[in-house]
Each structure stands twice: as structure tokens, then as C-alpha cells.
Design an enzyme around this catalytic site. Structure first.
Site, PDB file in Angstrom:
ATOM      1  N   TYR A   8     -13.478   7.182 -13.033  1.00 59.62           N
ATOM      2  CA  TYR A   8     -13.514   5.930 -12.268  1.00 59.62           C
ATOM      3  C   TYR A   8     -14.203   4.818 -13.064  1.00 59.62           C
ATOM      4  O   TYR A   8     -13.643   3.724 -13.235  1.00 59.62           O
ATOM      5  CB  TYR A   8     -14.244   6.150 -10.948  1.00 59.62           C
ATOM      6  CG  TYR A   8     -14.365   4.897 -10.112  1.00 59.62           C
ATOM      7  CD1 TYR A   8     -13.240   4.345  -9.495  1.00 59.62           C
ATOM      8  CD2 TYR A   8     -15.593   4.260  -9.936  1.00 59.62           C
ATOM      9  CE1 TYR A   8     -13.339   3.189  -8.727  1.00 59.62           C
ATOM     10  CE2 TYR A   8     -15.698   3.111  -9.166  1.00 59.62           C
ATOM     11  CZ  TYR A   8     -14.570   2.581  -8.569  1.00 59.62           C
ATOM     12  OH  TYR A   8     -14.688   1.429  -7.814  1.00 59.62           O
ATOM     13  N   LYS A  12     -12.490   1.266 -14.687  1.00 62.25           N
ATOM     14  CA  LYS A  12     -12.947  -0.069 -14.321  1.00 62.25           C
ATOM     15  C   LYS A  12     -13.504  -0.825 -15.527  1.00 62.25           C
ATOM     16  O   LYS A  12     -13.356  -2.044 -15.626  1.00 62.25           O
ATOM     17  CB  LYS A  12     -13.998   0.026 -13.213  1.00 62.25           C
ATOM     18  CG  LYS A  12     -13.447   0.522 -11.883  1.00 62.25           C
ATOM     19  CD  LYS A  12     -12.354  -0.385 -11.334  1.00 62.25           C
ATOM     20  CE  LYS A  12     -11.932  -0.003  -9.934  1.00 62.25           C
ATOM     21  NZ  LYS A  12     -10.893  -0.903  -9.377  1.00 62.25           N
ATOM     22  N   ASP A  26       0.862  -1.174   0.000  1.00 63.30           N
ATOM     23  CA  ASP A  26       0.000   0.000   0.000  1.00 63.30           C
ATOM     24  C   ASP A  26       0.899   1.226   0.000  1.00 63.30           C
ATOM     25  O   ASP A  26       2.133   1.097  -0.027  1.00 63.30           O
ATOM     26  CB  ASP A  26      -0.935   0.013   1.214  1.00 63.30           C
ATOM     27  CG  ASP A  26      -2.289   0.644   0.895  1.00 63.30           C
ATOM     28  OD1 ASP A  26      -2.302   1.751   0.308  1.00 63.30           O
ATOM     29  OD2 ASP A  26      -3.327   0.049   1.238  1.00 63.30           O
TER      30      ASP A  26
END
Length: 260
Positions: free
Chosen positions: A154, A158, A34
Site C-alpha cells: 500500500y 502511494k 465503482d
């Protein structure tokens, strides 16, 4: 069950954290990645961060990974979302694929989204699939100029990721090498922000109108984590190139019988 070694991105919070914790609870080894607070601190929006992930994952795993679970992603209407969601995810999967080939039962899973079914920018999707990252980021900068299109960064990222997966999973490098590559597409996951929204009847009604999820509604990250863990397990032998919607029925409400 024999212990396996997993690499999980986005492991510091949300679905990634729930996935790492579930794997650990079952006796597996998890290498978390991360921005901060995990085994590998790497910014997947940058080339340097992606190279860091691969280099450190190789070192920490001893050169062998049994599964890669690519969860890291952003939902903000900003250009960097494109870099993390699409290019960062693919760099994770492609960069770590050589480590998977050394496993007896390699698996790879990436987190997509139900947003892949929502409105998107076709030009941006095509740039993801056939253009350069610089071109895609430039298009994102154009979309940000309008509140009516900024949110499409976004959903476009995707949608493009799902299309990449569908055409890549069956290639010699993945299916031909015995590596099932699949994705999940979660519905509304309960985070601190969404939990406040569903705390009132008005908020729940508004959310249900925007994102109908007739089966049990929004869910905690562990729901998605359970599906990710199964897909990344050796028991999953034949699912290939699938984007599985864990969304309380949103996909079925939206698309009806169009899958047939």
C-alpha cells in the site's frame, strides 16, 4: 456558479461517496464509478475494467468532462492493491484526459495517502515507475510472503503515485494543456473499522501513538471531500503537481522542517 460535469471513481463509499454527494448538493452533475452500485461498474484492477471506465465515461458525458476525481483504492496487503492504487489511478487520469481537454476549465485530482511517507519497498516503487504491471504484481506476491513486508504494498503504491504525479503534472499534456493535476494525502479517515478503534480511550491512545494527528485527530470522509471539490473547481487556477496532506499534522510531525 455554473454546473460542471465530474467523474468520481470509488463513488460507492467513503471519500468517493462523500465527494459525489457534496458535488450533487451543489448542483453539479456526477458520473460515479465503482465496482458496483454506481453509474459505471468497472474493476480498475484489470485492463478490461479500465477500458470500460473510459468507454462508458465518454458515452455518459457526451465526450466532455470538467473534472476527474480519482478516489478508488485499496489498502489490503495483497497484489491487487498495486493494480488499483497505481495502475488503475493512472489509467483513469490518462484515459479520461482527452475528455478534459474539451472543457473550458478542466481539473484532475487523485487521492494519495499519508502512507506515502511510511516504510516502503524501493524495488516495488521502481517497478511501478519504470517496469511493467506484471513485474510489480510479481514483486507484491513476494512481499505478501512476510507479514513484515506485506503492508508495504500500500505505502509503495502511494509513494510511486505521488512521484508519478510530481513529474507528470508539469508536462505539455497536463499543465501545458491547461489542466491542473494535483493530489490529496489523507490521514486516518473514520470508517466503520476505525470508528470502533477510536471509541475507547485505549484505542485512541494507540492510534495517536502510531499516527499522531495533533489537529483534531481522525476525520470523517467529508473533510477530504471538501478539499477534493475545491481542487477540482475552476477556482483552483494555479496549484500544479501538489500532494496536499490533509492529515491533522501527521506530515509535519513526521518530517518536521525537511521541506525547506
Amino acid at each position: 456558479m455554473n454546473a460542471r460535469t465530474y467523474l468520481v471513481t470509488g463513488a460507492a463509499s467513503g471519500i468517493g461517496k462523500a465527494t459525489a454527494e457534496l458535488l450533487n448538493s451543489r448542483g453539479h452533475r456526477v458520473i460515479g464509478a465503482d465496482l458496483t452500485g454506481t453509474d459505471i461498474n468497472a474493476d480498475l484492477s484489470t485492463v478490461v475494467g479500465r477500458e470500460t471506465l473510459v468507454k462508458q465515461a465518454t458515452e455518459l458525458s457526451g465526450g466532455v468532462l470538467d473534472a476527474v476525481i480519482a478516489v478508488a483504492g485499496l489498502s489490503h496487503p495483497i497484489p491487487v492493491t498495486a493494480s488499483v492504487n497505481y495502475y488503475g489511478a493512472i489509467a483513469t487520469l490518462e484515459g479520461l484526459r482527452p475528455l478534459l481537454t474539451r472543457s473550458a476549465a478542466p481539473r484532475a485530482v487523485v487521492v494519495d495517502s499519508m502512507a506515502s511517507l511510511q516504510s516502503y519497498d524501493e524495488e516495488l516503487v521502481q517497478l511501478f515507475l519504470t517496469g511493467t504491471e506484471a513485474q510489480a504484481v510479481a514483486r507484491c506476491a513476494e512481499l505478501v510472503e512476510s507479514p513484515a513486508t506485506g503492508h508495504q504494498i500500500y505505502s509503495s503504491s502511494k509513494r510511486a503515485l505521488a512521484r508519478w504525479l510530481r513529474t507528470t503534472a508539469t508536462t505539455p499534456e497536463w499543465a501545458g494543456a491547461g489542466i491542473p493535476l494535483n493530489a490529496i494525502a489523507p490521514g486516518v479517515v473514520l470508517t466503520p473499522m476505525t470508528k470502533e478503534l477510536v471509541a475507547t480511550s485505549e484505542g485512541r491512545a494507540k492510534l495517536n501513538e502510531q499516527v499522531p494527528m495533533p489537529l483534531n485527530g481522525p476525520f470523517d470522509p467529508i473533510v477530504a471531500a471538501r478539499l477534493l471539490v475545491w481542487l477540482a473547481d475552476g477556482e483552483n487556477s494555479h496549484l500544479c503537481g501538489q500532494v496536499i496532506f490533509v492529515d491533522g499534522g501527521y506530515d509535519a510531525v513526521l518530517r518536521g522542517d525537511s521541506t525547506w
